[in-house]
Motif scaffolding. Structure first.
Motif, PDB file in Angstrom:
ATOM      1  N   GLU A   2      -9.256  10.698  18.727  1.00 36.30           N
ATOM      2  CA  GLU A   2      -9.103   9.994  17.466  1.00 36.30           C
ATOM      3  C   GLU A   2      -7.885   9.085  17.495  1.00 36.30           C
ATOM      4  O   GLU A   2      -6.850   9.412  18.067  1.00 36.30           O
ATOM      5  CB  GLU A   2      -8.985  10.984  16.308  1.00 36.30           C
ATOM      6  N   LEU A   7      -8.391   8.313  12.123  1.00 41.79           N
ATOM      7  CA  LEU A   7      -7.853   9.430  11.347  1.00 41.79           C
ATOM      8  C   LEU A   7      -7.612   9.020   9.900  1.00 41.79           C
ATOM      9  O   LEU A   7      -7.973   9.741   8.966  1.00 41.79           O
ATOM     10  CB  LEU A   7      -6.542   9.920  11.969  1.00 41.79           C
ATOM     11  N   GLU A  11      -9.576  10.260   6.253  1.00 50.83           N
ATOM     12  CA  GLU A  11      -8.815  11.072   5.301  1.00 50.83           C
ATOM     13  C   GLU A  11      -8.554  10.412   3.955  1.00 50.83           C
ATOM     14  O   GLU A  11      -8.332  11.101   2.966  1.00 50.83           O
ATOM     15  CB  GLU A  11      -7.465  11.457   5.931  1.00 50.83           C
ATOM     16  N   ARG A  30      -8.561  16.317   3.653  1.00 49.10           N
ATOM     17  CA  ARG A  30      -8.413  17.716   4.084  1.00 49.10           C
ATOM     18  C   ARG A  30      -7.549  18.507   3.096  1.00 49.10           C
ATOM     19  O   ARG A  30      -7.767  19.703   2.906  1.00 49.10           O
ATOM     20  CB  ARG A  30      -7.830  17.783   5.499  1.00 49.10           C
ATOM     21  N   HIS A 257      -1.780  20.995   5.111  1.00 47.64           N
ATOM     22  CA  HIS A 257      -2.759  20.110   5.742  1.00 47.64           C
ATOM     23  C   HIS A 257      -2.272  18.664   5.759  1.00 47.64           C
ATOM     24  O   HIS A 257      -2.500  17.937   6.729  1.00 47.64           O
ATOM     25  CB  HIS A 257      -4.099  20.234   5.034  1.00 47.64           C
ATOM     26  N   GLU A 260       0.345  18.536   8.535  1.00 52.43           N
ATOM     27  CA  GLU A 260      -0.294  18.625   9.844  1.00 52.43           C
ATOM     28  C   GLU A 260      -0.976  17.313  10.217  1.00 52.43           C
ATOM     29  O   GLU A 260      -0.995  16.911  11.386  1.00 52.43           O
ATOM     30  CB  GLU A 260      -1.281  19.790   9.861  1.00 52.43           C
ATOM     31  N   LEU A 261      -1.525  16.611   9.217  1.00 52.38           N
ATOM     32  CA  LEU A 261      -2.122  15.302   9.478  1.00 52.38           C
ATOM     33  C   LEU A 261      -1.072  14.312   9.968  1.00 52.38           C
ATOM     34  O   LEU A 261      -1.303  13.576  10.941  1.00 52.38           O
ATOM     35  CB  LEU A 261      -2.799  14.769   8.216  1.00 52.38           C
ATOM     36  N   ALA A 263       1.602  14.943  11.518  1.00 52.74           N
ATOM     37  CA  ALA A 263       1.959  15.310  12.889  1.00 52.74           C
ATOM     38  C   ALA A 263       0.906  14.815  13.870  1.00 52.74           C
ATOM     39  O   ALA A 263       1.235  14.367  14.980  1.00 52.74           O
ATOM     40  CB  ALA A 263       2.135  16.823  12.993  1.00 52.74           C
ATOM     41  N   GLU A 264      -0.354  14.906  13.497  1.00 53.05           N
ATOM     42  CA  GLU A 264      -1.428  14.415  14.367  1.00 53.05           C
ATOM     43  C   GLU A 264      -1.322  12.912  14.595  1.00 53.05           C
ATOM     44  O   GLU A 264      -1.502  12.424  15.714  1.00 53.05           O
ATOM     45  CB  GLU A 264      -2.789  14.734  13.744  1.00 53.05           C
ATOM     46  N   ILE A 265      -1.051  12.184  13.535  1.00 52.56           N
ATOM     47  CA  ILE A 265      -0.952  10.730  13.641  1.00 52.56           C
ATOM     48  C   ILE A 265       0.322  10.332  14.379  1.00 52.56           C
ATOM     49  O   ILE A 265       0.322   9.417  15.208  1.00 52.56           O
ATOM     50  CB  ILE A 265      -0.984  10.083  12.244  1.00 52.56           C
TER      51      ILE A 265
END
Length: 349
Positions: A2, A7, A11, A30, A257, A260-261, A263-265
């Motif tokens: 992703e 992402l 979202e 999320r 959540h 955490e998003l 952090a993912e990005i």
């Protein structure tokens, strides 16, 4: 794999041109799903473990801020954390603040009549630290106009004079390259650039807990919370959790959540994206003959004299703020170049 774009598209589903993160950030899908599940479960008598969500949110925030989780307290507002810090100061202590800073950062010091609160222009904070200054309290980015404090200079001046520093990162955490570990205290709400629900705030304290007294400690501040429900808390948490407020559980269930998003990005990607959009807007304003408040390196852009246009922009599905007569636009990960161009076109008409 992703990407940033996929992402974000998955979202966020705003139906307007939303450029008002400095007031309230948008919630990721999320996060909404997690909160809905928790609420519906509670409604039928099968609540989820939302206290586990608090700890997951605390840990996720600590990773984003780059500090050990034991130094993070969880609460609901910056004002409460500021009050905690204000209460720790001895009578007669001098607190240095910036002019027109957000009230949650400064007012708790003013309501203590026995403190000496000194206020100077933001650009003069570092040079105004002096012998006898006990604390420097300042926002990392100004809510009204996006100006960014020279935090390295403020920290150096404070250290030279034996003062502590307190930074409110509410308008910066999530996009500013902030050394949260470099200050004695750092607080932030979660509902702006961290795209959390309202009711989530964090306080970072030093390893030695900063000399703070946990004045509002309840059972959640115990080292063993479920053994601290009745009578005085016999053993306070050995970490910053001793400064926790009783958490807004549904908000924290969503917050884990959201964090955490991010952090993912990746905050580096968010920072580059946000600043590029803000610069695009500044360039467009110059072409229209407008001069924003100088705030280089900020994702908040404030334009003097046209705040009165906010209602008409809102009616056109473009959300910005009116702050003291200034039009304030704020750019975040869910915004695009098309959003910037739409706002500029509206201002040109």
């Amino acid at each position: 794999m992703e990407t940033f774009e996929t992402l974000v598209r998955a979202e966020f589903a705003q139906t307007n041109t939303y450029l008002n993160t400095a007031s309230t950030g948008l919630l990721p899908a999320r996060t909404v799903t997690a909160m809905r599940t928790a609420i519906e479960s509670a409604a039928v008598g099968r609540p989820t473990d939302m206290f586990a969500d608090v700890e997951a949110a605390r840990a996720a925030f600590a990773r984003l801020a780059g500090v050990p989780v034991r130094r993070v307290a969880a609460g609901a507002s910056v004002a409460v954390f500021t009050g905690l810090i204000a209460a720790s100061l001895p009578s007669g202590a001098e607190v240095l603040t910036a002019e027109a800073d957000f009230s949650s950062v400064v007012n708790p010091f003013h309501v203590r009549a026995d403190l000496k609160v000194r206020t100077v222009p933001l650009e003069a904070v570092a040079e105004s630290v002096r012998p006898g200054t006990a604390l420097v309290a300042v926002s990392a980015a100004q809510s009204a106009d996006g100006r960014v404090a020279d935090l390295p200079a403020i920290r150096a001046a404070a250290q030279a004079h034996g003062a502590r520093t307190y930074v409110d990162a509410s308008q910066a955490m999530g996009w500013l390259d902030l050394d949260a570990d470099g200050h004695d205290y750092c607080a932030t709400v979660g509902f702006k650039w961290l795209v959390c629900p309202r009711g989530v705030a964090f306080l970072i304290v030093p390893e030695d807990l900063g000399g703070l007294t946990p004045l509002f400690a309840g059972w959640v501040a115990g080292e063993h919370p479920w053994d601290s429900c009745y009578g005085p808390v016999r053993e306070l948490a050995h970490s910053a959790r001793r400064f926790d407020e009783s958490p807004a559980l549904f908000s924290y269930t969503g917050a884990r959540h959201s964090l955490e998003l991010l952090a993912e990005i990746g905050l580096d990607a968010v920072r580059a994206h946000d600043l590029a959009l803000a610069d695009r807007f500044r360039d467009g304003l110059a072409a229209l003959g407008h001069r924003p408040v100088p705030a280089p390196g900020s994702t908040i852009v404030s334009v003097p004299g046209i705040g009165h246009r906010q209602p008409e922009l809102s009616a056109a599905d473009i959300e910005v703020s009116d702050r003291a007569g200034h039009l304030r636009a704020a750019f975040h990960l869910y915004n695009t170049a098309a959003d910037v161009d739409r706002l500029l076109a509206a201002l040109a008409s």
